[in-house]
Design a protein around this motif. Structure first.
Motif, PDB file in Angstrom:
ATOM      1  N   SER A 629     -75.911  22.552  18.452  1.00 30.77           N
ATOM      2  CA  SER A 629     -77.020  22.660  17.501  1.00 30.77           C
ATOM      3  C   SER A 629     -76.513  22.685  16.067  1.00 30.77           C
ATOM      4  N   LEU A 630     -75.401  23.351  15.826  1.00 28.85           N
ATOM      5  CA  LEU A 630     -74.852  23.390  14.470  1.00 28.85           C
ATOM      6  C   LEU A 630     -74.299  22.035  14.046  1.00 28.85           C
ATOM      7  N   ARG A 631     -73.843  21.273  15.020  1.00 34.12           N
ATOM      8  CA  ARG A 631     -73.358  19.925  14.717  1.00 34.12           C
ATOM      9  C   ARG A 631     -74.504  18.911  14.616  1.00 34.12           C
ATOM     10  N   GLY A 632     -75.702  19.340  14.954  1.00 37.92           N
ATOM     11  CA  GLY A 632     -76.832  18.430  14.910  1.00 37.92           C
ATOM     12  C   GLY A 632     -76.972  17.557  16.130  1.00 37.92           C
ATOM     13  N   ASP A 633     -76.270  17.897  17.206  1.00 40.09           N
ATOM     14  CA  ASP A 633     -76.372  17.143  18.453  1.00 40.09           C
ATOM     15  C   ASP A 633     -77.444  17.801  19.319  1.00 40.09           C
ATOM     16  N   TRP A 634     -78.702  17.521  18.978  1.00 34.11           N
ATOM     17  CA  TRP A 634     -79.812  18.240  19.585  1.00 34.11           C
ATOM     18  C   TRP A 634     -79.973  17.947  21.066  1.00 34.11           C
ATOM     19  N   GLU A 635     -79.708  16.714  21.460  1.00 35.98           N
ATOM     20  CA  GLU A 635     -79.872  16.368  22.877  1.00 35.98           C
ATOM     21  C   GLU A 635     -78.925  17.181  23.749  1.00 35.98           C
ATOM     22  N   GLU A 636     -77.655  17.285  23.334  1.00 37.59           N
ATOM     23  CA  GLU A 636     -76.692  18.066  24.109  1.00 37.59           C
ATOM     24  C   GLU A 636     -77.027  19.554  24.059  1.00 37.59           C
ATOM     25  N   ALA A 637     -77.534  20.018  22.922  1.00 37.32           N
ATOM     26  CA  ALA A 637     -77.911  21.430  22.815  1.00 37.32           C
ATOM     27  C   ALA A 637     -79.025  21.760  23.805  1.00 37.32           C
ATOM     28  N   HIS A 638     -80.037  20.904  23.876  1.00 36.53           N
ATOM     29  CA  HIS A 638     -81.137  21.139  24.827  1.00 36.53           C
ATOM     30  C   HIS A 638     -80.640  21.027  26.269  1.00 36.53           C
ATOM     31  N   ARG A 639     -79.679  20.132  26.515  1.00 36.13           N
ATOM     32  CA  ARG A 639     -79.142  19.998  27.870  1.00 36.13           C
ATOM     33  C   ARG A 639     -78.404  21.278  28.281  1.00 36.13           C
ATOM     34  N   SER A 640     -77.664  21.878  27.349  1.00 32.85           N
ATOM     35  CA  SER A 640     -76.962  23.126  27.653  1.00 32.85           C
ATOM     36  C   SER A 640     -77.951  24.251  27.948  1.00 32.85           C
ATOM     37  N   ILE A 641     -79.036  24.288  27.183  1.00 35.31           N
ATOM     38  CA  ILE A 641     -80.068  25.301  27.430  1.00 35.31           C
ATOM     39  C   ILE A 641     -80.656  25.134  28.828  1.00 35.31           C
ATOM     40  N   ALA A 642     -80.974  23.901  29.169  1.00 39.19           N
ATOM     41  CA  ALA A 642     -81.601  23.638  30.469  1.00 39.19           C
ATOM     42  C   ALA A 642     -80.675  23.997  31.620  1.00 39.19           C
TER      43      ALA A 642
END
Length: 901
Positions: A629-642
């Motif tokens: 999320s801090l790097r702005g890689d939102w897709e990977e951030a949401h994948r980690s959450i899921a």
């Protein structure tokens, strides 16, 4: 016709070959080398099929020529080229130039798509054909063609010429699992590793065993794998005659462990001249001495596990059993002696079973749980008494869990559940529930186990149950209860028992979470002095690193956690390695080593998948979510959450990082209302979870208080901060005090006390100085700069936000670098310093603040979200919007968004 191949486990090599082919500019020659069975032919077939598929149907296509060389063609000049050319082959010619001309004609005119010449088993090719191919690549460089030839020899040279080379290494366990999956076989994780090791990662041997071994073998661990039938046939042909010294030596080496000295093998083989026997054995190709040049260096061993298995099959069960019986009388190591006795015993043997169980207990006390599990399983197989056999089978499952093999243990759970109820059975099933994150089930089984155990008659089992209560309370983050159960376990357990050691190395964490950090330090000093070596040392080192992270001893924490990760190779526990990786990733995140942190996260995720342990996944994904999320890689951030979603019934050590990860994602998106909604439940949870109230591991108070301030809930933020400011100060915890000052500075600035805010932020930065916590330094500077700007201190704000920007840039935090840039632009100084002072602004030109508001509204943010992002009030946002609409001649947010597309 060449068969289309599915190339599993070779993504890197496939990509390299395809890239080389697509970008070839002239005529080039590339050798693909690898041992027999490494998949060279399959890789080449895949390349040919893909090239044909890509070229099919295009008008300007490169040719595809391929050939598979046979041994009898080596003495026939021009045979390879004639096979390549097929119908266009010049009959009977052996002239190199004529063969080259035939190749050029078959390739056709230069095409946009390069041509491919593929040659399998080029080692066997005739010299004239190879000369023709090398002439083609040397003298006709304008021809866009890649010649790819497979060879078994590394350092490839054809007709004396060195070549570019792509060397095929062994495939990894994941590749092995993919091969099995394509054949409809699901491998047990331990079997996946074992099959890869047994075959040295060679696809041909993997496929052969998957086809030949009964399907049920692959779903369990511990099965002994044979050799493929073709390997057995080859070994049978190579073995010297029975009675020959070399044959006797080979058979002895197959029976013994590689670590046994040569003298043991010589005695078992019954030979008098070992050197001549070694030489003859090496000539068969079944034995190697690993480059030894003198008799003193000779350490002969069977070349591969497959060859060892084949030798044993050729020997037959009777001969193998007799050899193991003789080996048990010769070898010195007690564990290896027992191994040979077990291998020679097909029926129940109570005395041998007792010896195995005793050794298993000793290995468990040392922390070598995987070995203990195997010993208990062997003991159970040989135990004639049904009740004792049930106990040892249960202990085998318990040891697998201690080793971190939830998957392997899970496969045996139906067996354990079918046994009569005992305290040990309940404690073991509770252990599995703990590692899978099932809090309620673990509590029920532990309560039942403790309720039916007879402490006086079964003190060891009682101590084991108490130790499981320790683990249960560790992951519940309950400090006082953890310490109480640890004291019970240590009181009941023997001085060297595994339960006592496990309880001791965790007790320090309970002390820290009970508000006794100095006692916790002293506990780990004592434990570390007592447990210095062996697998149990990994537990002590990891626990100390975990504690040090919570106490701000960052460098020491990194050292110990890195050591705990590396100690896994010395027989440590997968469970302990997972904790070490998860907390090491936290250290690396906080200090700004984000690439290292992601490597630790990926290693932990892989270990969690293979072991079946669910406890640490949310902790690993918390770090991953923050970085993405801090790097702005939102897709990977949401994948980690899921991937780490938890529920109310999960352990606190899973739920807390899951909530923190979700809050981080919302904060990075400037959705402070969502941050508040996510973290507010922690206020209530902290009343019953002491570890959540202690400063250190869980940075939630400052994040929540910051969101409350930005949402205008100043009284709520003040109440929250007062409680935790005093506790952080009382503990002398520098980074926690600094985080409280970060949030308090926000609060003071928002309520009009700019001087108090400046003083508080400066104190926070001073506390962080020297700790190496770059992420926290960036956060404080960013909040400080925003507060200064809101107070109209634009020049000072410019400097502080510039510092935050530099820190975020060094971390690779692109999303916050952008926010800093917007702050600098909204402040006006960064963009106006070069403007002429006397110039007047055009009526339609937006101010820096208006530009910042426009950009955020165009992204779809609400007035409240824009206000939080820019640290201004929602009314100010609406004021700016009114002026923006007037200047740009727009009427709505949608028109404003459309104007910026």
């Amino acid at each position: 016709m060449m068969v289309t191949a599915v190339c599993v486990g070779r993504d890197r090599e496939v990509d390299a070959l395809w890239s080389r082919l697509r970008h070839v500019t002239g005529a080039e020659f590339l050798a693909v080398s690898g041992d027999p069975g490494s998949g060279k032919s399959t890789l080449l077939a895949h390349l040919v099929a893909r090239h044909r598929a890509e070229s099919h149907g295009t008008d300007d296509t490169g040719a595809t020529l391929w050939a598979r060389v046979s041994p009898w063609q080596a003495s026939t000049p021009g045979a390879l080229v004639r096979q390549l050319l097929q119908d266009h082959s010049p009959d009977g010619t052996t002239d190199v130039e004529t063969l080259v001309g035939g190749l050029l004609a078959a390739l056709g005119p230069s095409a946009d798509t390069p041509s491919l010449i593929a040659i399998d088993d080029a080692d066997l090719a005739d010299e004239v054909s190879l000369q023709a191919l090398l002439t083609l690549t040397r003298d006709h460089r304008a021809c866009r063609v890649l010649v790819v030839a497979t060879t078994s020899r590394p350092g490839a040279r054809l007709v004396g010429q060195p070549l570019d080379e792509l060397r095929l290494e062994s495939i990894d366990p994941q590749g092995t699992a993919e091969i099995a999956g394509r054949r409809g076989i699901v491998l047990h994780p331990a079997m996946r590793e074992e099959l890869t090791r047994h075959t040295a990662g060679k696809p041909r041997d993997i496929v052969a065993l998957l086809d030949e071994v009964p399907a049920g073998t692959w779903s369990r661990s511990g099965a002994q794998l044979p050799a493929p039938r073709y390997v057995v046939a080859q070994v049978r042909d190579r073995l010297p005659d029975i009675g020959v010294p070399a044959r006797s030596l080979i058979e002895a080496l197959a029976i013994l462990d590689d670590a046994e000295p040569l003298s043991t093998a010589v005695e078992l083989a019954g030979i008098t001249d070992p050197l001549d026997a070694i030489d003859e054995a090496r000539r068969t190709g079944l034995v190697t001495c690993d480059g030894a040049l003198t008799p003193a260096e000779a350490r002969p061993r069977i070349v591969t596990p497959l060859v060892r298995a084949a030798v044993l099959e050729v020997l037959g069960m009777g001969a193998v059993g007799e050899a193991h019986r003789r080996a048990a009388q010769i070898v010195a190591d007690p564990a290896r002696r027992l191994h040979h006795r077990v291998a020679a015993t097909p029926t129940a043997d109570a005395a041998l079973a007792d010896d195995l169980a005793e050794l298993a207990r000793a290995r468990g006390a040392d922390g070598a749980w995987a070995e203990a599990a195997g010993l208990y399983r062997q003991s159970g197989r040989l135990t004639p008494d049904p009740l004792e056999r049930d106990t040892r089978v249960t202990l085998a499952v318990d040891s697998l869990l201690a080793a971190g093999d939830c998957t392997g243990a899970g496969a045996l759970v139906p067996t354990v559940e079918s046994l009569r109820e005992t305290p040990l059975r309940n404690a073991t099933l509770a252990y599995l529930a703990i590692l899978r994150g099932r809090s309620a089930e673990a509590q029920l089984r532990l309560d039942r186990a403790w309720g039916i155990v007879n402490v006086e008659r079964e003190p060891d089992v009682a101590a084991l149950i108490a130790q499981r209560h320790v683990l249960h309370n560790l992951v519940r983050c309950q400090g006082s209860e953890l310490v109480a159960w640890a004291d019970r376990a240590m009181e009941m357990a023997g001085s060297q028992s595994a339960a006592r050691v496990e309880a001791a190395v965790i007790r320090g964490l309970g002390l820290a979470w009970s508000g006794q950090p100095e006692a916790a330090r002293a506990e780990y000093e004592s434990v570390s002095a007592t447990i210095r070596y062996g697998a149990q040392a990994q537990r002590a080192v990891m626990g100390r690193g975990w504690l040090q992270l919570g106490l701000d001893e960052i460098d020491a924490a990194r050292t110990n956690l890195e050591a705990a990760v590396s100690m896994a190779q010395l027989g440590g526990s997968t469970r302990i390695s997972l904790w070490a990786l998860a907390w090491l990733a936290r250290v690396q995140f906080l200090t700004g080593d984000w690439d290292d942190a992601m490597r630790s996260v990926e290693a932990g995720r892989a270990l969690a998948r293979s072991s079946g342990i669910a406890l640490t996944t949310p902790l690993l994904n918390w770090t991953a979510t923050q970085i993405h999320s801090l790097r702005g890689d939102w897709e990977e951030a949401h994948r980690s959450i899921a991937a780490s979603a938890t529920s109310i019934g999960d352990y606190e050590i899973m739920r807390i990082p899951d909530l923190l990860a979700r809050a981080q994602l919302a904060e990075a998106a400037a959705d402070y209302g969502k941050v508040r909604r996510i973290l507010t439940p922690l206020v209530t949870m902290a009343e019953s979870v002491p570890a959540l109230s202690e400063p250190g591991l869980w940075p939630w108070v400052d994040v929540l208080a910051n969101a409350q301030v930005l949402e205008g809930q100043f009284d709520d933020a003040d109440r929250l901060l007062r409680t935790y400011e005093s506790r952080s100060a009382e503990r002398g915890h520098r980074s926690s005090v600094a985080r409280m000052k970060y949030a308090r500075g926000r609060h003071l600035g928002a309520t009009g006390d700019i001087h108090g805010a400046k003083r508080t932020f400066e104190e926070g930065l001073e506390l962080l100085d020297g700790l190496g916590l770059r992420y926290d330094q960036a956060r404080v500077n960013f909040a400080y700069g925003q507060t200064l700007r809101r107070a109209g201190k634009r020049r000072a704000a410019d400097a502080v936000i510039g510092t935050a920007r530099d820190l975020y840039l060094s971390l690779g935090a692109a999303s916050y670098v952008d926010r800093c840039d917007r702050e600098l632009k909204a402040g006006g100084l960064a963009g106006t310093r070069t403007e002429n002072r006397g110039s007047s602004r055009d009526a339609g030109e937006l101010t820096p603040q208006e530009e910042a508001v426009t950009a955020l509204v165009a992204r779809g943010l609400s007035n409240r979200e824009v206000a939080a992002e820019l640290f201004i009030s929602p009314k100010t946002v609406q004021y700016h919007l009114t002026r923006i609409y007037a200047k740009l001649g727009l009427r709505s947010r949608s028109e404003l968004a459309a104007s910026r597309r």
